[in-house]
Design a protein around this motif. Structure first.
Motif, short mmCIF file in Angstrom:
data_model
loop_
_atom_site.label_atom_id
_atom_site.label_comp_id
_atom_site.label_asym_id
_atom_site.label_seq_id
_atom_site.Cartn_x
_atom_site.Cartn_y
_atom_site.Cartn_z
N LYS A 20 0.83 -1.19 0.00
CA LYS A 20 0.00 0.00 0.00
C LYS A 20 0.87 1.25 0.00
O LYS A 20 1.99 1.24 0.51
CB LYS A 20 -0.90 0.01 1.23
CG LYS A 20 -1.94 -1.06 1.24
CD LYS A 20 -2.80 -0.92 2.47
CE LYS A 20 -3.89 -1.96 2.48
NZ LYS A 20 -4.74 -1.80 3.67
N LYS A 21 0.32 2.32 -0.56
CA LYS A 21 1.06 3.58 -0.59
C LYS A 21 1.34 4.11 0.81
O LYS A 21 2.41 4.66 1.07
CB LYS A 21 0.30 4.63 -1.40
CG LYS A 21 0.29 4.40 -2.88
CD LYS A 21 -0.44 5.52 -3.59
CE LYS A 21 -0.51 5.27 -5.07
NZ LYS A 21 -1.24 6.36 -5.76
N SER A 22 0.39 3.92 1.71
CA SER A 22 0.58 4.43 3.07
C SER A 22 1.73 3.69 3.77
O SER A 22 2.51 4.32 4.50
CB SER A 22 -0.70 4.29 3.89
OG SER A 22 -1.08 2.94 4.02
N SER A 23 1.86 2.41 3.52
CA SER A 23 2.97 1.65 4.13
C SER A 23 4.31 2.09 3.58
O SER A 23 5.29 2.23 4.32
CB SER A 23 2.78 0.16 3.89
OG SER A 23 1.61 -0.30 4.52
N HIS A 32 5.15 5.46 5.00
CA HIS A 32 5.52 5.31 6.41
C HIS A 32 6.97 4.84 6.53
O HIS A 32 7.74 5.35 7.35
CB HIS A 32 4.57 4.34 7.11
CG HIS A 32 4.81 4.21 8.56
ND1 HIS A 32 5.36 3.10 9.13
CD2 HIS A 32 4.58 5.09 9.58
CE1 HIS A 32 5.46 3.28 10.44
NE2 HIS A 32 5.00 4.48 10.72
N CYS A 69 2.03 12.45 4.30
CA CYS A 69 1.48 11.76 3.13
C CYS A 69 0.96 10.37 3.50
O CYS A 69 -0.06 9.94 2.97
CB CYS A 69 2.54 11.64 2.04
SG CYS A 69 2.89 13.16 1.18
N ALA A 70 1.65 9.70 4.40
CA ALA A 70 1.18 8.38 4.84
C ALA A 70 -0.18 8.48 5.51
O ALA A 70 -1.05 7.63 5.29
CB ALA A 70 2.21 7.75 5.79
N TYR A 117 -2.76 9.05 2.68
CA TYR A 117 -3.01 7.81 1.95
C TYR A 117 -3.79 6.81 2.81
O TYR A 117 -4.65 6.09 2.31
CB TYR A 117 -1.72 7.18 1.47
CG TYR A 117 -1.12 7.84 0.26
CD1 TYR A 117 -1.90 8.18 -0.85
CD2 TYR A 117 0.24 8.11 0.19
CE1 TYR A 117 -1.35 8.77 -1.96
CE2 TYR A 117 0.79 8.71 -0.92
CZ TYR A 117 -0.01 9.04 -2.00
OH TYR A 117 0.53 9.63 -3.10
N LEU A 118 -3.49 6.77 4.09
CA LEU A 118 -4.20 5.86 4.99
C LEU A 118 -5.69 6.23 5.04
O LEU A 118 -6.56 5.34 5.02
CB LEU A 118 -3.58 5.91 6.38
CG LEU A 118 -4.09 4.90 7.40
CD1 LEU A 118 -3.78 3.48 6.94
CD2 LEU A 118 -3.45 5.16 8.74
N GLU A 174 -7.25 5.16 1.68
CA GLU A 174 -7.37 3.71 1.53
C GLU A 174 -8.49 3.14 2.38
O GLU A 174 -9.02 2.07 2.08
CB GLU A 174 -6.05 3.03 1.89
CG GLU A 174 -4.93 3.31 0.90
CD GLU A 174 -3.57 2.89 1.41
OE1 GLU A 174 -3.47 2.43 2.58
OE2 GLU A 174 -2.60 3.05 0.67
#
Length: 69
Positions: A2-5, A8, A59-60, A63-64, A67
């Motif tokens: 995922k983008k958030s991961s 991070h 940003c994380a 994105y979180l 998502e």
């Protein structure tokens, strides 16, 4: 992944690099160098790397939130 991961992970990595640059600046002292970089250069690097890390963590969070929907 995922983008958030990913963001991070990048935020943490840049934060650690910023911390290492800050420690290097302290070790360099007023007229010394660490790995060929002056104290002022390392302070500047620490500031920039830390700001990049903070922005990656923001940003994380964004994105979180995206998502989750």
């Amino acid at each position: 992944m995922k983008k958030s991961s990913a963001m991070h992970f990048l935020g943490g990595a840049f934060g650690i690099l910023g911390g290492l640059a800050l420690v290097g600046a302290w070790v360099a002292g007023e007229s010394g160098t660490v790995l060929g970089f002056s104290q002022q250069h390392l302070y500047s690097d620490a500031i920039v790397l830390t700001l990049i890390g903070i922005s990656a963590l923001v940003c994380a969070l964004i994105y979180l939130k995206q998502e989750g929907n």
